[in-house]
Design an enzyme around this catalytic site. Structure first.
Site, short mmCIF file in Angstrom:
data_model
loop_
_atom_site.label_atom_id
_atom_site.label_comp_id
_atom_site.label_asym_id
_atom_site.label_seq_id
_atom_site.Cartn_x
_atom_site.Cartn_y
_atom_site.Cartn_z
CB CYS A 24 3.26 3.47 5.67
SG CYS A 24 1.34 3.96 6.01
CB CYS A 72 2.02 7.18 8.16
SG CYS A 72 2.93 7.16 6.50
CB CYS A 97 5.26 -1.27 20.72
SG CYS A 97 4.63 -2.94 21.12
#
Length: 114
Positions: A24, A72, A97
């Site tokens: 992330c 996240c 995606c």
């Protein structure tokens, strides 16, 4: 020009296939191993599964019912969407995606690699 206005295939990690881990960008949480990345043709980096020990959170399906938002687990940041049952040639027929702007690649052998 907004993210969705970019020409297909111009996403930073779309055609990038080095060995390592994608994290992330906001919090550094490991999300995906490069071994689960595949060329889906969608113009964005695509993975068929997240890291089981620190996988992204999957939220409720979008109103159209065709996809599920990925965020996240550490920071709640939007990562992209999951599409299931499309006939993807992956072990689990699933396509994550992911927006290149929301992830960062770390090559194998560095601290973020698992």
């Amino acid at each position: 020009m907004g993210f969705n206005d970019r020409p297909k295939g111009t996403s930073e990690y779309d055609k990038f296939f080095a060995d390592g881990v994608y994290t992330c960008v906001g919090y550094g949480t490991p999300l995906y191993k490069s071994t689960t990345k595949f060329n889906s043709g969608c113009g964005l980096p695509a993975f068929y599964e997240g890291l089981p020990e620190q996988s992204p959170a999957l939220l409720q399906a979008d109103p159209d019912g065709r996809r599920t938002e990925i965020t996240c687990t550490a920071c709640g940041g939007h990562l992209g969407h999951v599409f299931k049952g499309e006939g993807s040639k992956t072990p689990i027929d699933e396509r994550h995606c992911v927006n290149s702007i929301s992830i960062k690649f770390t090559s194998e052998g560095t601290s973020a690699s698992l």
